[in-house]
Structure formats: C-alpha cells, structure tokens
Design a protein around this motif. Structure first.
Motif, mmCIF file in Angstrom:
data_model
loop_
_atom_site.group_PDB
_atom_site.id
_atom_site.type_symbol
_atom_site.label_atom_id
_atom_site.label_comp_id
_atom_site.label_asym_id
_atom_site.label_seq_id
_atom_site.Cartn_x
_atom_site.Cartn_y
_atom_site.Cartn_z
ATOM 1 N N PHE A 88 49.061 38.536 40.874
ATOM 2 C CA PHE A 88 48.323 38.215 39.649
ATOM 3 C C PHE A 88 46.996 37.530 39.963
ATOM 4 N N GLU A 89 46.998 36.628 40.926
ATOM 5 C CA GLU A 89 45.805 35.849 41.224
ATOM 6 C C GLU A 89 44.649 36.743 41.684
ATOM 7 N N CYS A 91 44.268 39.967 41.006
ATOM 8 C CA CYS A 91 43.842 40.746 39.839
ATOM 9 C C CYS A 91 42.981 39.907 38.909
ATOM 10 N N LYS A 92 43.390 38.675 38.662
ATOM 11 C CA LYS A 92 42.630 37.781 37.780
ATOM 12 C C LYS A 92 41.232 37.530 38.340
ATOM 13 N N ASP A 96 37.941 38.514 36.295
ATOM 14 C CA ASP A 96 36.940 37.484 35.996
ATOM 15 C C ASP A 96 35.614 37.770 36.694
ATOM 16 N N LYS A 120 52.376 40.703 33.095
ATOM 17 C CA LYS A 120 51.512 39.516 33.110
ATOM 18 C C LYS A 120 50.069 39.900 33.380
ATOM 19 N N VAL A 121 49.864 40.815 34.323
ATOM 20 C CA VAL A 121 48.503 41.279 34.629
ATOM 21 C C VAL A 121 47.923 42.047 33.449
ATOM 22 N N GLU A 123 48.585 41.817 30.242
ATOM 23 C CA GLU A 123 48.226 40.928 29.128
ATOM 24 C C GLU A 123 46.884 40.250 29.378
ATOM 25 N N TYR A 124 46.686 39.755 30.603
ATOM 26 C CA TYR A 124 45.425 39.074 30.913
ATOM 27 C C TYR A 124 44.264 40.076 30.925
ATOM 28 N N ALA A 125 44.496 41.240 31.541
ATOM 29 C CA ALA A 125 43.433 42.250 31.643
ATOM 30 C C ALA A 125 43.003 42.745 30.273
ATOM 31 N N ASP A 127 43.232 41.333 27.443
ATOM 32 C CA ASP A 127 42.510 40.276 26.728
ATOM 33 C C ASP A 127 41.046 40.207 27.143
ATOM 34 N N HIS A 128 40.742 40.773 28.317
ATOM 35 C CA HIS A 128 39.373 40.738 28.837
ATOM 36 C C HIS A 128 38.740 42.127 28.889
#
Length: 322
Positions: A88-89, A91-92, A96, A120-121, A123-125, A127-128
């Motif tokens: 995840f880190e 990918c984040k 970003d 988890k990835v 959802e974050y992706a 959102d961006h």
C-alpha cells in the motif's frame, strides 16, 4: 493533453479488439524511443515504472521525463503506471506523486489477504482519481524486483475472478495464463525444439482467458511477462561478447490473439533491454575507441523505437487508435 488514466483506453481497446502496450521505462532514451514510436503511428501509450526503476532513477526524475514526453506528444494519450506495486505504501507514494494508474500485486498472498490489500489501495486510489490494476495467479520467472521462485507458476483460477473483482473494485486484472517474467521464461524441458533447433515455448492457456472473459464480460484483462525475446537481438548480444543461451519469449502471434480477445494491456520490458544491450554491445565491439555515451545511446534509442513501432502495429494492433 495531460497524463490520463487507462479507463477510456481500455474501453476502446476492448471494443476494438486490440491491446495497449505497457512499456517499462528506466531512463531518458527508453522514454524517448517508446514515445517517438507511439507518436509516429498515433498509438495510445502506457509508460510504467517498477519499484526497481524508482530505486534506480528516482521517482521525481522518472515523472518529469514522462511529463516531458507528454509535452512532446500532445496528441497521444499517455498514462503513467506503477508496475508491480508491492504494498500500500508504495502505491500511495505513486498516487500522491503524479501517477495516474497503479498496480498492487498481492498475488503471492492468500486469496482473502489479496482482496484486503487490493481493496485498501483501490479505495485510496479512487479517492484521488487514479485507477488500479490487481493480480490473481502467479507468474514464473525473475525480472527487476519481481522475484518469483523460478518457474513456480500457478494459473489464475477463473472461479475466483468474479468475487475478487466485486470485493476489491479494481479496474483491471492481471491473470496468469502461461506468460513469464524475464528473458529466460521457460526451461528447456518445458519447451520443444523446431527443425532449426530453436526452443518453442508451451502455448498460452487461452482456455483460462476465455473462461475469465465469460465471467467478467467487458472487463479489461492484463498480461504480464509478455516480451517475445527477439532472437535477432539475442544473437546480436551473443555475437558481441554476451552469453544468453536458450533465451526464449512469448510468440507474437499468441499475443496478438490475446489482444483480439479481452486482453487490453500487454506488458513489455525484456525486449527493450535486449534491444538496448544488443545495440550497445555491437557498437563497442565495432568501435572500441569510442567513449561518448551519446554515440552508443543514440542507435540504442533508435532500435528501441523501431521495436516498439513493430509491437504497436503487428502485435498490439493499437496503431491509429490514439
């Protein structure tokens, strides 16, 4: 145009029966060769960066090189993709840091854990405004920071794909149907030899691809480890001091068949390395007095461009699709 996601690319590719090339980049000459080819044949383009490439060239340098390509190719849709994000880190960090697409590769984990990490990835992706590729099944071979016990492949299980895509929300799915990482994709025991004594690899499992496609109609499928390992460049390397016995890749006609089906993204890395290395080895052998990097990187870049043009037209079928 600015960097794009792969969403529209894949919709058009699926409907049109072709695939978009995803080419790994590590330096300026590789970026230039790939994008100049795409510009000449008017093809959409995915430039992808691995964990190893980020460690070698630095995230910022790679992003700026791709941004320069976008300026030089204003009419070509270009996506910047993280290849084989290990966690995840990572990918984040890429989300970003300007990437428009990321792959989370948790395929080595148990099924439920793969779902948990991928979700988890996603959802974050999402959102961006970034899209996500995930993977089910395990490819054999070793390349870059993608390390699997040699030839310990496991084919994707079609009965798992609907649950996986539904629970994770991923935007595309990499599956294992017999492709493999690196230039040594198969052992001699796994291959047969033709009348010229050249190794012929086992055929891809199109039955698995067809069953996945039935279960996921309209959903974009990805093939990793899809370099063809051109024998002209293997020969060039071997004739100029290299040692690459029995290097063999995926036959291009099989990749073209996959591209005509539900495969919308085909990854190519080793072929670029072979073109660059073969060209440079030959140059040094023929010009032992030369030492200017521009003199040997220029023909290496030109050969990468010609190889990519061939792939875009004859293998992927995405020329004229920008």
């Amino acid at each position: 145009m600015p960097l794009v996601t792969t969403k529209e690319m894949f919709q058009k590719a699926y409907a049109g029966g072709y695939a978009v090339g995803a080419f790994n980049v590590n330096n300026m000459e590789i970026v230039q060769g790939i994008t100049e080819a795409a510009k000449e044949v008017n093809a959409p383009m995915i430039l992808q960066v691995s964990k190893g490439a980020r460690a070698y060239a630095n995230h910022t340098y790679l992003v700026k090189l791709v941004e320069a390509a976008v300026i030089e190719c204003p009419n070509i849709p270009i996506a910047l993709h993280l290849d084989h994000g290990p966690d995840f880190e990572t990918c984040k960090s890429c989300i970003d840091g300007g990437f428009t697409s990321v792959m989370i590769d948790a395929s080595s984990k148990p099924f439920e854990e793969n779902i948990e990490i991928t979700k988890k990835v996603v959802e974050y992706a999402h959102d961006h405004g970034v899209v996500v590729e995930a993977e089910l099944g395990t490819l054999a071979g070793i390349e870059d920071d993608v390390k699997v016990a040699a030839h310990a492949a496991s084919y994707t299980r079609p009965e798992e794909v609907e649950e996986f895509v539904s629970k994770t929300g991923c935007d595309s799915l990499a599956i294992a149907i017999g492709t493999s990482h690196g230039a040594y994709k198969f052992t001699a025991d796994q291959c047969t030899r033709n009348e010229k004594g050249v190794l012929v690899p086992p055929p891809l499992r199109f039955d698995v691809l067809e069953e996945v496609s039935k279960r996921l109609p309209g959903f974009p499928i990805v093939l990793h480890g899809s370099s063809s390992v051109p024998q002209d460049y293997v020969k060039m390397i071997n004739e100029n001091g290299g040692k690459m016995p029995d290097a063999v890749g995926i036959p291009e006609e099989q990749l073209r068949k996959a591209a005509s089906m539900s495969v919308c993204k085909i990854n190519i890395d080793s072929d670029l390395r072979l073109a660059m290395t073969g060209t440079i080895r030959q140059f040094f052998n023929e010009h032992p007095d030369k030492f200017d990097p521009r003199e040997y990187l220029k023909p290496a870049r030109a050969n990468i461009k010609e190889m990519v043009k061939h792939k875009l037209i004859n293998v992927l079928g995405c020329d004229g699709k920008a």
